[in-house]
Design a protein around this motif. Structure first.
Motif, mmCIF file in Angstrom:
data_model
loop_
_atom_site.group_PDB
_atom_site.id
_atom_site.type_symbol
_atom_site.label_atom_id
_atom_site.label_comp_id
_atom_site.label_asym_id
_atom_site.label_seq_id
_atom_site.Cartn_x
_atom_site.Cartn_y
_atom_site.Cartn_z
ATOM 1 N N GLY A 90 0.816 -1.211 0.000
ATOM 2 C CA GLY A 90 0.000 0.000 0.000
ATOM 3 C C GLY A 90 0.846 1.255 0.000
ATOM 4 N N ILE A 91 1.869 1.286 0.844
ATOM 5 C CA ILE A 91 2.735 2.459 0.926
ATOM 6 C C ILE A 91 3.443 2.694 -0.408
ATOM 7 N N GLU A 92 3.915 1.632 -1.034
ATOM 8 C CA GLU A 92 4.661 1.803 -2.283
ATOM 9 C C GLU A 92 3.751 2.031 -3.486
ATOM 10 N N SER A 93 2.433 1.981 -3.264
ATOM 11 C CA SER A 93 1.526 2.397 -4.332
ATOM 12 C C SER A 93 1.587 3.918 -4.527
ATOM 13 N N ASN A 94 2.086 4.627 -3.499
ATOM 14 C CA ASN A 94 2.380 6.050 -3.629
ATOM 15 C C ASN A 94 3.777 6.161 -4.231
ATOM 16 N N ARG A 95 3.883 6.715 -5.426
ATOM 17 C CA ARG A 95 5.150 6.718 -6.155
ATOM 18 C C ARG A 95 6.263 7.480 -5.441
ATOM 19 N N TYR A 96 5.913 8.294 -4.472
ATOM 20 C CA TYR A 96 6.923 9.056 -3.747
ATOM 21 C C TYR A 96 7.435 8.324 -2.506
ATOM 22 N N LEU A 97 6.934 7.131 -2.230
ATOM 23 C CA LEU A 97 7.285 6.452 -0.986
ATOM 24 C C LEU A 97 7.929 5.090 -1.225
ATOM 25 N N ILE A 98 8.893 4.765 -0.379
ATOM 26 C CA ILE A 98 9.506 3.437 -0.336
ATOM 27 C C ILE A 98 9.342 2.917 1.088
ATOM 28 N N PHE A 99 8.759 1.730 1.236
ATOM 29 C CA PHE A 99 8.586 1.122 2.560
ATOM 30 C C PHE A 99 9.903 0.485 2.981
ATOM 31 N N GLU A 100 10.301 0.722 4.241
ATOM 32 C CA GLU A 100 11.526 0.115 4.750
ATOM 33 C C GLU A 100 11.235 -0.973 5.780
ATOM 34 N N ARG A 101 10.465 -0.652 6.809
ATOM 35 C CA ARG A 101 10.100 -1.670 7.801
ATOM 36 C C ARG A 101 9.024 -1.115 8.719
ATOM 37 N N LEU A 102 8.478 -2.000 9.567
ATOM 38 C CA LEU A 102 7.556 -1.540 10.606
ATOM 39 C C LEU A 102 7.917 -2.188 11.929
ATOM 40 N N GLU A 103 7.543 -1.542 12.997
ATOM 41 C CA GLU A 103 7.745 -2.081 14.340
ATOM 42 C C GLU A 103 6.425 -2.027 15.097
ATOM 43 N N LYS A 104 6.088 -3.118 15.767
ATOM 44 C CA LYS A 104 4.868 -3.168 16.580
ATOM 45 C C LYS A 104 5.249 -3.003 18.048
ATOM 46 N N HIS A 105 4.452 -2.227 18.765
ATOM 47 C CA HIS A 105 4.695 -1.984 20.180
ATOM 48 C C HIS A 105 3.424 -2.355 20.945
ATOM 49 N N PHE A 106 3.501 -3.468 21.647
ATOM 50 C CA PHE A 106 2.325 -3.961 22.365
ATOM 51 C C PHE A 106 1.889 -2.936 23.419
ATOM 52 N N PRO A 107 0.574 -2.678 23.567
ATOM 53 C CA PRO A 107 -0.533 -3.412 22.931
ATOM 54 C C PRO A 107 -1.217 -2.672 21.783
ATOM 55 N N ASP A 108 -0.844 -1.398 21.480
ATOM 56 C CA ASP A 108 -1.678 -0.662 20.536
ATOM 57 C C ASP A 108 -0.919 0.340 19.663
ATOM 58 N N SER A 109 0.400 0.135 19.477
ATOM 59 C CA SER A 109 1.182 1.140 18.748
ATOM 60 C C SER A 109 1.968 0.512 17.603
ATOM 61 N N LEU A 110 2.257 1.359 16.630
ATOM 62 C CA LEU A 110 2.936 0.913 15.422
ATOM 63 C C LEU A 110 3.838 2.037 14.928
ATOM 64 N N THR A 111 5.053 1.683 14.471
ATOM 65 C CA THR A 111 5.952 2.667 13.856
ATOM 66 C C THR A 111 6.265 2.226 12.440
ATOM 67 N N LEU A 112 6.022 3.111 11.487
ATOM 68 C CA LEU A 112 6.309 2.838 10.079
ATOM 69 C C LEU A 112 7.551 3.607 9.662
#
Length: 272
Positions: A90-112
Motif C-alpha cells: 500500500g505504501i509503495e503504491s504512492n510513487r513518492y514512498l519506499i517502505f523500509e520496515r515496521l515495528e509493533k509496540h504492544f498493545p496498541d502502537s505501530l511505527t512505520l
C-alpha cells in the motif's frame, strides 16, 4: 489335545478398549489450553487490542495522513492482524514512498519507517519533461511549453540534472523508466549514486549517457568532463571534483577535462 474354538462365537464379548494413558490426557490438556488462549487473543484483538497510535519516520514532503492512508490502516485494525506485506504494498503504491520496515509496540502502537523518492533529474522526450528519482522512478510529467524544468526545480527546492542520451522506451508516471538498453540504465543509476555519495550532485547540470562506454558530465559552471565507461567511477569522479575545485581557485572558466583514466585529468581551456 488342542483346544478348539466353538463354532458359535456369540458367547464371546469384545474386550473394552483400555483407558487413555496419562500421556494422551496431557496432550489433550495442552491443546485445550492453547485453543483457549487463542480464543482469548482473538476476542481481545477484536474488542480491545486495536492500533491507536501510529508513528511515521522518514517522511518530509509526504504528510502523515498520506502515509497512513496509503498503508490502509484504520481505527479498526487489530494489533494481531497487522499484515506487513499489505502495508508495504500500500505504501509503495504512492510513487513518492519506499517502505523500509515496521515495528509493533504492544498493545496498541505501530511505527512505520519509510523513505521518500526525491526528483533528482529530468528528461525531455516527445514534447514533455519528466522528473525522475535516482532509481529511475518517473515522478512527474509536464508539458515542455510549461517551463517544466523550472517547475521541477521549484518543487524539489534544488537544482536538477538533465539526463540526455537515454533513448527511453517507456516513461510513465508511477513506473520505473525503461531505458534504451540495460547498459544505459546501469549508467544512469551508477552515475547518480556515485555523484550523491561524493556530494557532487548539486554541482552537475547534465549527464550525457548516449554511449555508456563514453560518458560525459557537465558542471553547473561549464566544465565538461569525459569519464569513459563505468569502470573505476569513484576514482574518476573524485578526480574531476578535485581538479574542478582547483580550476575554480585559478579562476579558469569552463573547458574540457579528459578524465577517463582513474587519478588523471587533462584540462583543455575553453579559450586556449
Amino acid at each position: 489335545m488342542a483346544q478348539q474354538f466353538p463354532q458359535d462365537f456369540s458367547s464371546f464379548q469384545q474386550a473394552a478398549p483400555p483407558p487413555p494413558t496419562r500421556k494422551h490426557s496431557g496432550i489433550i490438556s495442552v491443546v485445550a489450553v492453547l485453543v483457549l488462549i487463542l480464543a482469548i487473543l482473538v476476542i481481545l484483538n477484536e474488542s480491545l487490542l486495536k492500533i491507536h497510535n501510529i508513528a511515521v519516520v522518514g517522511n518530509q514532503r509526504v504528510t502523515w495522513n498520506e502515509v497512513i492512508e496509503a498503508a490502509g490502516l484504520k481505527r479498526t485494525t487489530g494489533y494481531f492482524t497487522v499484515n506487513e506485506a499489505d502495508i508495504a504494498a500500500g505504501i509503495e503504491s504512492n510513487r513518492y514512498l519506499i517502505f523500509e520496515r515496521l515495528e509493533k509496540h504492544f498493545p496498541d502502537s505501530l511505527t512505520l519507517y519509510v523513505r521518500e523518492r526525491v526528483p533528482r533529474v529530468y528528461v525531455s522526450e516527445m514534447g514533455a519533461v519528466y522528473a525522475l528519482d535516482d532509481e529511475g522512478m518517473v515522478l512527474e510529467r509536464k508539458e515542455q511549453g510549461q517551463n517544466g524544468e523550472d517547475l521541477f526545480k521549484t518543487a524539489a527546492n534544488e537544482s536538477m540534472i538533465v539526463v540526455t542520451g537515454l533513448k527511453p522506451k517507456d516513461l510513465r508516471v508511477g513506473h520505473v523508466m525503461t531505458a534504451g538498453s540495460t547498459n544505459h540504465m546501469n549508467a544512469y543509476r551508477e552515475l547518480l549514486t556515485e555523484l550523491k555519495l561524493q556530494g557532487f550532485s548539486g554541482q552537475v547540470s547534465e549527464l550525457n549517457i548516449t554511449d555508456p562506454d563514453s560518458l560525459y558530465l557537465v558542471t553547473t559552471d561549464g566544465y565538461t568532463a569525459h569519464l569513459g565507461d563505468l569502470s573505476n567511477l569513484r576514482a574518476k569522479i573524485g578526480t574531476v571534483r578535485a581538479v574542478v575545485a582547483k580550476l575554480r581557485e585559478m579562476e579558469k572558466k569552463g573547458g574540457m577535462l579528459e578524465a577517463s583514466k582513474p587519478g588523471e585529468a587533462i584540462y583543455t581551456p575553453a579559450n586556449p
